[in-house]
Design a protein around this motif. Sequence first.
Motif, PDB file in Angstrom:
ATOM      1  N   ARG A  21       0.921 -11.131   7.457  1.00 44.55           N
ATOM      2  CA  ARG A  21       2.021 -10.176   7.302  1.00 44.55           C
ATOM      3  C   ARG A  21       2.888 -10.526   6.093  1.00 44.55           C
ATOM      4  NH1 ARG A  21       3.866  -9.587  13.678  1.00 44.55           N
ATOM      5  NH2 ARG A  21       2.338  -7.952  14.236  1.00 44.55           N
ATOM      6  N   THR A  22       3.100 -11.844   5.917  1.00 42.85           N
ATOM      7  CA  THR A  22       3.901 -12.260   4.764  1.00 42.85           C
ATOM      8  C   THR A  22       3.219 -11.860   3.458  1.00 42.85           C
ATOM      9  OG1 THR A  22       4.806 -14.121   6.027  1.00 42.85           O
ATOM     10  CG2 THR A  22       4.976 -14.228   3.620  1.00 42.85           C
ATOM     11  N   ARG A  23       1.902 -12.057   3.399  1.00 43.85           N
ATOM     12  CA  ARG A  23       1.156 -11.689   2.201  1.00 43.85           C
ATOM     13  C   ARG A  23       1.213 -10.180   1.965  1.00 43.85           C
ATOM     14  NH1 ARG A  23      -2.783 -14.585  -0.118  1.00 43.85           N
ATOM     15  NH2 ARG A  23      -4.248 -12.821  -0.039  1.00 43.85           N
ATOM     16  N   GLN A  24       1.159  -9.412   3.071  1.00 41.45           N
ATOM     17  CA  GLN A  24       1.234  -7.959   2.908  1.00 41.45           C
ATOM     18  C   GLN A  24       2.609  -7.531   2.420  1.00 41.45           C
ATOM     19  OE1 GLN A  24       1.041  -5.531   6.448  1.00 41.45           O
ATOM     20  NE2 GLN A  24      -0.171  -3.940   5.388  1.00 41.45           N
ATOM     21  N   GLU A  25       3.646  -8.200   2.906  1.00 41.23           N
ATOM     22  CA  GLU A  25       5.006  -7.840   2.514  1.00 41.23           C
ATOM     23  C   GLU A  25       5.261  -8.094   1.031  1.00 41.23           C
ATOM     24  OE1 GLU A  25       7.477 -10.037   5.135  1.00 41.23           O
ATOM     25  OE2 GLU A  25       7.068  -8.771   6.885  1.00 41.23           O
ATOM     26  N   VAL A  26       4.659  -9.157   0.489  1.00 48.10           N
ATOM     27  CA  VAL A  26       4.886  -9.487  -0.922  1.00 48.10           C
ATOM     28  C   VAL A  26       3.872  -8.797  -1.820  1.00 48.10           C
ATOM     29  CG1 VAL A  26       5.943 -11.695  -0.356  1.00 48.10           C
ATOM     30  CG2 VAL A  26       3.471 -11.579  -0.800  1.00 48.10           C
ATOM     31  N   GLY A  27       2.966  -8.032  -1.221  1.00 48.60           N
ATOM     32  CA  GLY A  27       2.050  -7.220  -2.012  1.00 48.60           C
ATOM     33  C   GLY A  27       0.765  -7.882  -2.409  1.00 48.60           C
ATOM     34  N   VAL A  28       0.455  -9.066  -1.878  1.00 46.35           N
ATOM     35  CA  VAL A  28      -0.803  -9.739  -2.240  1.00 46.35           C
ATOM     36  C   VAL A  28      -1.818  -9.679  -1.111  1.00 46.35           C
ATOM     37  CG1 VAL A  28       0.330 -11.282  -3.881  1.00 46.35           C
ATOM     38  CG2 VAL A  28       0.086 -11.970  -1.480  1.00 46.35           C
ATOM     39  N   GLY A  29      -1.409  -9.221   0.052  1.00 41.75           N
ATOM     40  CA  GLY A  29      -2.323  -9.106   1.189  1.00 41.75           C
ATOM     41  C   GLY A  29      -2.627  -7.656   1.498  1.00 41.75           C
ATOM     42  N   THR A  30      -3.685  -7.456   2.260  1.00 39.73           N
ATOM     43  CA  THR A  30      -4.092  -6.097   2.608  1.00 39.73           C
ATOM     44  C   THR A  30      -3.922  -5.861   4.105  1.00 39.73           C
ATOM     45  OG1 THR A  30      -6.401  -6.736   3.039  1.00 39.73           O
ATOM     46  CG2 THR A  30      -5.814  -6.153   0.763  1.00 39.73           C
ATOM     47  N   GLN A  31      -3.961  -4.580   4.435  1.00 47.36           N
ATOM     48  CA  GLN A  31      -3.888  -4.219   5.851  1.00 47.36           C
ATOM     49  C   GLN A  31      -5.087  -4.747   6.626  1.00 47.36           C
ATOM     50  OE1 GLN A  31      -2.443  -0.277   7.730  1.00 47.36           O
ATOM     51  NE2 GLN A  31      -4.646  -0.015   7.444  1.00 47.36           N
ATOM     52  N   LEU A  32      -6.240  -4.821   5.969  1.00 42.92           N
ATOM     53  CA  LEU A  32      -7.431  -5.334   6.627  1.00 42.92           C
ATOM     54  C   LEU A  32      -7.247  -6.787   7.057  1.00 42.92           C
ATOM     55  CD1 LEU A  32     -10.331  -4.793   7.489  1.00 42.92           C
ATOM     56  CD2 LEU A  32     -11.093  -5.529   5.211  1.00 42.92           C
ATOM     57  N   GLU A  33      -6.570  -7.578   6.237  1.00 44.19           N
ATOM     58  CA  GLU A  33      -6.298  -8.974   6.593  1.00 44.19           C
ATOM     59  C   GLU A  33      -5.383  -9.041   7.814  1.00 44.19           C
ATOM     60  OE1 GLU A  33      -4.656 -10.733   3.135  1.00 44.19           O
ATOM     61  OE2 GLU A  33      -6.564 -10.875   2.055  1.00 44.19           O
ATOM     62  N   VAL A  34      -4.377  -8.162   7.840  1.00 42.36           N
ATOM     63  CA  VAL A  34      -3.456  -8.148   8.977  1.00 42.36           C
ATOM     64  C   VAL A  34      -4.196  -7.755  10.250  1.00 42.36           C
ATOM     65  CG1 VAL A  34      -1.386  -7.072   9.944  1.00 42.36           C
ATOM     66  CG2 VAL A  34      -1.461  -7.670   7.526  1.00 42.36           C
ATOM     67  N   ARG A  35      -5.024  -6.718  10.139  1.00 44.78           N
ATOM     68  CA  ARG A  35      -5.776  -6.269  11.313  1.00 44.78           C
ATOM     69  C   ARG A  35      -6.699  -7.366  11.830  1.00 44.78           C
ATOM     70  NH1 ARG A  35      -5.604  -3.502  15.858  1.00 44.78           N
ATOM     71  NH2 ARG A  35      -7.656  -2.763  16.514  1.00 44.78           N
ATOM     72  N   ASP A  36      -7.360  -8.047  10.927  1.00 42.67           N
ATOM     73  CA  ASP A  36      -8.251  -9.142  11.335  1.00 42.67           C
ATOM     74  C   ASP A  36      -7.465 -10.247  12.038  1.00 42.67           C
ATOM     75  OD1 ASP A  36     -10.940 -10.518  11.159  1.00 42.67           O
ATOM     76  OD2 ASP A  36      -9.699 -11.964  10.050  1.00 42.67           O
ATOM     77  N   ALA A  37      -6.274 -10.553  11.525  1.00 40.22           N
ATOM     78  CA  ALA A  37      -5.442 -11.582  12.155  1.00 40.22           C
ATOM     79  C   ALA A  37      -4.966 -11.127  13.540  1.00 40.22           C
ATOM     80  CB  ALA A  37      -4.256 -11.898  11.252  1.00 40.22           C
TER      81      ALA A  37
END
Length: 436
Positions: free
Chosen positions: A389-405
């Motif tokens: 979630r932190t990575r997604q908030e700063v723009g370096v992560g994707t929704q797919l990573e969040v879903r997998d987590a």
Amino acid sequence: MIRELVLAALLSTAAVAQQSAQPLTLDEAVKLALQRNSDLQRQILLSLSAEQDKVIARSAILPSVDFNASVGVTRQGAGNLIIQGESFPQGASVYSTGHAGLAVRQLIFDGGKWWNNMSAANLGLEATQAQVDEQRLQITYLVEQRFYELVRAQRQLQVFGDAAVRSRDQANYTLRLFEGGRATQADVYAARANRDNDEVQRLGQERAVELARADLSTAIGLDPGAPLTVVEPPNMLAEPNQPPAVQDAVERALTKRPSLKGFALTAESNRKAASAAKGNYWPTLSVNGFWDRRTRDDMVLLFKAPGRDAQAGVTLDLNWNIFAGLSTEANVRKAEVQVRLAENDLVSGRRGVAADVQKAVAQLGTARSQARVAQQAEQTAKEGLRLARTRQEVGVGTQLEVRDAELKLTQAQLNVVGSLVDGREAEAALRRAQGG
């Protein structure tokens, strides 16, 4: 005893009506099941029947006393009485008759049948009492198992509910990102699909909870549709106990398990019954006493001065059935077969109990190890979701990573619930296998 059973059933019905609206603990659920279970009540009634078999077997050595009496009226018709060629007319006569008799019989010897039958009845009673204990043990285990299955279903529902909340929050967050130009329309649709799929899983788990609740209600003996809520045991989230050594657990089970005691008593009872069947090869010796009196016209004389105009005597009777069409031999062989069947049940029962103990010990050990690993995995999954979630908030992560987590966290939490409940069920199975 039967009146006590009926009273207990009525009281248990009142107790259910009072407690069903309140959450039940595991101990309360077991107590209600022991009061209301029809299989247990049937086994108790069989034990009461075995008590009467014991009385019947003892009656063979007690003396038997038979009394019989009768009164009647006799009419003798008119006719001619011829004496030395002369005919003398006789008028009709009516008179009353009476009879009273008393017979006493005492068995002295019957080839060992009476004392072997008494021993068989005593052992049979003990065997049925052991079966009552075994039935209680099985009911306790059944209730514990279904109680824990309901707890498992409720815990899993909570996990799926948390997953649905996370998916809903993620869908709302993705929509805000899209509105801010940081996500695509496809991301919004994917997040909404994840949200809906998790909600479907949660709703499906609600059905599983209701099915588990119905199974527990049946085991307890509640009426269909009666409300039922439960309180989790205080040790529900504790680590499963350390399993005992297999050999020690098996030896304890072979010593304490009521079913094995019942099998052994049944085998010994059948041996006594076989010995009693062999008694038919021997003669029967008994002493018999009798008193008999008959009167005419005066019924008072039946019981006045018993020694007057009466017959009395004592006899020693020997009866020996030398040949009974081979039925004696067949009954003996049949009784011996029953002995071998009971011995086979005992051997099979010991083998089954040992297998149950080994399975429960293995399951407990596995659940204990799984619980430790699952709890570590849960902490790791929580940290992984936080980082995604932190990575997604700063723009370096994707929704797919969040879903997998999120999926990894949900699975880890389900594993924690499964391993802990498996441990509780394994402990209950081990207690049942060892005889409580």
